[in-house]
Design an enzyme around this catalytic site. Structure first.
Site, mmCIF file in Angstrom:
data_model
loop_
_atom_site.group_PDB
_atom_site.id
_atom_site.type_symbol
_atom_site.label_atom_id
_atom_site.label_comp_id
_atom_site.label_asym_id
_atom_site.label_seq_id
_atom_site.Cartn_x
_atom_site.Cartn_y
_atom_site.Cartn_z
ATOM 1 N N LYS A 53 0.810 -1.224 0.000
ATOM 2 C CA LYS A 53 0.000 0.000 0.000
ATOM 3 C C LYS A 53 0.844 1.275 0.000
ATOM 4 O O LYS A 53 0.426 2.291 -0.528
ATOM 5 C CB LYS A 53 -0.960 0.021 1.196
ATOM 6 C CG LYS A 53 -2.162 -0.878 0.985
ATOM 7 C CD LYS A 53 -3.252 -0.553 1.975
ATOM 8 C CE LYS A 53 -4.477 -1.413 1.721
ATOM 9 N NZ LYS A 53 -4.262 -2.818 2.128
ATOM 10 N N SER A 65 1.635 -9.611 -1.222
ATOM 11 C CA SER A 65 1.303 -8.199 -0.987
ATOM 12 C C SER A 65 1.721 -7.669 0.378
ATOM 13 O O SER A 65 1.954 -6.479 0.529
ATOM 14 C CB SER A 65 -0.195 -7.970 -1.199
ATOM 15 O OG SER A 65 -0.961 -8.864 -0.418
ATOM 16 N N GLU A 81 -10.675 7.334 3.895
ATOM 17 C CA GLU A 81 -11.398 6.394 4.743
ATOM 18 C C GLU A 81 -10.544 5.144 4.870
ATOM 19 O O GLU A 81 -9.657 4.889 4.052
ATOM 20 C CB GLU A 81 -12.751 6.044 4.126
ATOM 21 C CG GLU A 81 -12.735 4.966 3.055
ATOM 22 C CD GLU A 81 -12.071 5.390 1.753
ATOM 23 O OE1 GLU A 81 -11.912 6.609 1.530
ATOM 24 O OE2 GLU A 81 -11.701 4.499 0.975
HETATM 25 C C1 PLP Z 1 -5.039 -3.861 1.652
HETATM 26 C C2 PLP Z 1 -4.330 -5.125 1.361
HETATM 27 C C3 PLP Z 1 -4.698 -5.942 0.269
HETATM 28 C C4 PLP Z 1 -5.864 -5.637 -0.603
HETATM 29 O O1 PLP Z 1 -5.757 -4.497 -1.389
HETATM 30 P P1 PLP Z 1 -5.748 -4.544 -2.962
HETATM 31 O O2 PLP Z 1 -6.037 -3.143 -3.352
HETATM 32 O O3 PLP Z 1 -6.832 -5.502 -3.389
HETATM 33 O O4 PLP Z 1 -4.427 -5.018 -3.393
HETATM 34 C C5 PLP Z 1 -3.961 -7.077 0.019
HETATM 35 N N1 PLP Z 1 -2.917 -7.424 0.810
HETATM 36 C C6 PLP Z 1 -2.529 -6.676 1.854
HETATM 37 C C7 PLP Z 1 -1.377 -7.126 2.662
HETATM 38 C C8 PLP Z 1 -3.229 -5.510 2.174
HETATM 39 O O5 PLP Z 1 -2.844 -4.772 3.222
#
Ligand code: PLP
Length: 403
Positions: A95, A382, A117
């Site tokens: 993010k 992610s 938000e």
């Molecule tokens: C917020 C988050 C997501 C989901 O967000 P996307 O916009 O769908 O990528 C995925 N993995 C982690 C670790 C997150 O913090």
């Protein structure tokens, strides 16, 4: 000559085919148009791009590496699994890639305050981090119910200097937080920038956030080629709003590489038990854009569930709806239990504790690897799982490592 995909999508009004656009109240039209025009200029500005590049290198720790999971691949006995390590970004998830860029945009536009938000608080924490770095004020709107549920993230935001504003009406969760943040933004669009947390919302956010996340795919493509001498056969990522997935997919859209978006199948196929928008949803407008969404019997956003609190969103970014509608991306499903299994497997076989969201993509990659033993699979990891540890050990017994 055919324009490259990324230059031609979305169109000037923010549409990916019929998905996307900006369905907003008239008072918001001008501020969003201003953001769009400013971004259009800055995205071609050497100075802006160079500053962003330096921040990514010296503050975020980019490039993040690719890790080959030899142990896990051997254990499965199928295809070869690789991870793009977004868990190694500063703050532990992808993010920050778009939050730092949104904050830089705010700085160039002379704004003083970032406003947003947050549902589970992950976007709020990343944005509060970016605000601290740039010396901007930060105001995060969050449903009262979510504030009680996600206490550690609330405290993190406050430590980072952000103000957390509770949304106290309605169901007191994400939808109300969105309303509350938009109201606050409207009070002063000159000094504030609304910073959306995924490839969702009105134009230009789906495009902007995709562009800011595309660094993941650009790095990954080069790194994977350097490691293996070829491109992966398949690339996969979990999809909530879809920013980490668009980040890695964007580099491979025009290659013959299979792309799988993994949706949270939760604990069942009834409304309220999952948040698999593309799998079970239908076309509709929500939060200012047209996409595929999960609706209740009255056509409002349906209640959703996933063990991954960052992916329980009742819609999906418009570009995902488009790419899926033309058959460019396929959908993988992963249940809560499969995500927990992958959480422990990746931890025990590779020494990497994934975020529960990311564990969905890992779980799907494990299933896929078994069925496609000749393929190489690149997973966008992610985020890291430290935030999920307490919840997991309270609810799921730690398994003995099966060798
Ligand atoms: C917020 C988050 C997501 C989901 O967000 P996307 O916009 O769908 O990528 C995925 N993995 C982690 C670790 C997150 O913090």
């Amino acid at each position: 000559m055919k324009k490259p995909y990324l230059d031609s999508m979305p169109d000037a009004n923010g549409f990916f085919g019929k998905f996307g656009g900006a369905f907003i109240p008239p008072q918001l039209e001008k501020p969003f148009q201003d953001i769009n025009e400013a971004y259009d200029k800055l995205s071609k500005s050497f100075e802006f791009l160079d500053e962003l590049k330096k921040i990514r290198k010296h503050y975020q720790g980019r490039p993040t590496p690719i890790t080959y999971c030899k142990n896990l691949s051997d254990f499965i006995g199928g295809g070869q699994i690789y991870l793009k390590r977004e868990d190694l970004n500063h703050t532990g998830a992808h993010k920050l890639n778009h939050c730092m860029a949104e904050a830089l945009l705010a700085k160039y536009l002379g704004k003083k305050k970032l406003i947003a938000e947050t549902g589970a608080g992950q976007h709020g924490v990343a944005l509060a981090t970016a605000a601290a770095y740039f010396g901007l004020e930060c105001e995060i709107h969050m449903g009262e119910v979510d504030i009680a549920k996600e206490h550690p993230n609330v405290v993190r935001m406050q430590i980072l200097g952000a103000k957390v504003v509770p949304a106290t009406h309605g169901l007191k969760t994400l939808k109300e937080a969105v309303d509350s943040a938009f109201d606050a933004y409207l009070k002063d669009t000159d000094n504030q920038l609304f910073a959306i947390g995924s490839v969702v919302g009105p134009h230009p956010f789906p495009k902007m956030v995709r562009d800011f996340q595309s660094v993941v795919g650009i790095e990954a493509k080069e790194q994977f080629f350097e490691m293996t001498g070829k491109l992966p056969d398949m690339v996969t990522a979990c999809v909530g709003g879809g920013s980490n997935a668009m980040g890695i997919f964007s580099a491979f859209i025009e290659d013959s590489v299979k792309l799988y978006s993994v949706e949270p199948a939760g604990k069942g196929s009834n409304i309220g038990e999952h948040s698999a928008s593309l799998t079970y949803g239908s076309e509709g407008v929500m939060h200012g854009f047209n996409s595929i969404m999960l609706k209740d019997s009255e056509g409002n956003p349906a209640p959703v569930h996933s063990i991954g609190s960052g992916i329980d969103y009742p819609s999906v970014g418009p570009e995902h709806a488009y790419l899926n509608s033309i058959g460019r991306t396929s959908i993988g499903l992963c249940s809560d239990d499969e995500a927990v299994d992958a959480f422990y497997k990746l931890s025990q076989h590779e020494g990497i504790i994934p975020a529960l969201e990311s564990a969905h993509a890992v779980a799907f990659a494990m299933k896929y690897a078994k069925e496609n033993p000749k393929e190489s699979i690149l997973v966008n990891l992610s985020g890291r799982g430290d935030k999920d540890i307490d919840y997991i050990v309270e609810n799921y017994p730690i398994p003995l490592k099966d060798i």
